[in-house]
Design an enzyme around this catalytic site. Structure first.
Site, PDB file in Angstrom:
ATOM      1  N   LEU A 193       0.896  -1.156   0.000  1.00 24.14           N
ATOM      2  CA  LEU A 193       0.000   0.000   0.000  1.00 24.14           C
ATOM      3  C   LEU A 193       0.929   1.198   0.000  1.00 24.14           C
ATOM      4  O   LEU A 193       1.887   1.225   0.785  1.00 24.14           O
ATOM      5  CB  LEU A 193      -0.865   0.036   1.263  1.00 24.14           C
ATOM      6  CG  LEU A 193      -2.068  -0.884   1.350  1.00 24.14           C
ATOM      7  CD1 LEU A 193      -2.695  -0.812   2.738  1.00 24.14           C
ATOM      8  CD2 LEU A 193      -3.102  -0.532   0.297  1.00 24.14           C
ATOM      9  N   ASP A 194       0.684   2.171  -0.872  1.00 21.17           N
ATOM     10  CA  ASP A 194       1.563   3.335  -0.875  1.00 21.17           C
ATOM     11  C   ASP A 194       1.447   4.066   0.457  1.00 21.17           C
ATOM     12  O   ASP A 194       0.510   3.850   1.224  1.00 21.17           O
ATOM     13  CB  ASP A 194       1.285   4.255  -2.072  1.00 21.17           C
ATOM     14  CG  ASP A 194      -0.112   4.847  -2.056  1.00 21.17           C
ATOM     15  OD1 ASP A 194      -0.445   5.562  -1.093  1.00 21.17           O
ATOM     16  OD2 ASP A 194      -0.867   4.615  -3.014  1.00 21.17           O
ATOM     17  N   ALA A 195       2.407   4.914   0.752  1.00 19.72           N
ATOM     18  CA  ALA A 195       2.469   5.587   2.054  1.00 19.72           C
ATOM     19  C   ALA A 195       1.222   6.417   2.332  1.00 19.72           C
ATOM     20  O   ALA A 195       0.832   6.585   3.491  1.00 19.72           O
ATOM     21  CB  ALA A 195       3.717   6.467   2.147  1.00 19.72           C
TER      22      ALA A 195
END
Length: 187
Positions: free
Chosen positions: A40-42
């Site tokens: 999951l991206d930041a």
């Protein structure tokens, strides 16, 4: 071992820092030897699975497996039925045609804990939560898909992998899955 983690906003899906302001997974006291299954991206939140079992990444994430992942996206403006149908058929992003998916308006709208930092608020632009169920996960795919149909994503939360739901797991916490929950992941 298979762990469910509620990844907060601003956390990387990796154990080592990358030089950015984002926190790595190493700050959450996971057992030795586990690694994230997918990413999951930041800026995204929600369900992230971690395991120490080889082969689970491919079993869960390869598009040919058709393994479902459900996201809730807070988007600008209320999407029309046509925009949702366009998402379901697939859109072209970066020269890639996304696979068909399910997309729907969440009704009732979920009550979500406010994000820190808060999302931008625009007095004259409504926002609404939609759900997307995908079997693929390219880089920033949900955000790119919603933007492609004119509804930029303001907040993104993965709420389900297979048949396993994030549920009430608090942001920043994790737990090991029991046998039934593990089976639900692969359902």
């Amino acid at each position: 071992m298979l762990l469910a983690f509620h990844k907060p906003y601003g956390v990387l899906s990796q154990f080592t820092p990358d030089g950015s302001k984002h926190r790595p997974l190493a700050e959450f006291d996971f057992p030795r030897g586990v690694y994230p299954l997918g990413r999951l991206d930041a800026e995204s939140e929600g369900l992230l699975l971690l395991s120490d079992e080889a082969g689970l990444n491919t079993r869960l994430l390869h598009p040919t497996r058709g393994h479902r992942r459900t996201y809730w996206a807070l988007v600008e403006r209320v999407p029309s039925p046509e925009a949702l149908a366009q998402l379901e058929r697939g859109v072209t992003i970066g020269g890639h045609n996304t696979l068909p998916c399910r997309a729907w308006l969440l009704d009732p709208q979920p009550e979500m804990t406010p994000r820190v930092p808060p999302i931008r608020y625009r007095k004259n632009v409504a926002d609404v939560w939609i759900a997307l169920e995908l079997v693929e996960g390219k880089n920033h795919q949900v955000r790119k898909m919603t933007a492609a149909v004119g509804h930029p994503t303001l907040r993104l939360v993965r709420v389900k992998i297979g048949g396993f739901e994030l549920g009430a797991l608090a942001a920043g916490t994790w737990r090991e899955l029991n046998t039934a929950e593990r089976a639900a992941v692969f359902a």
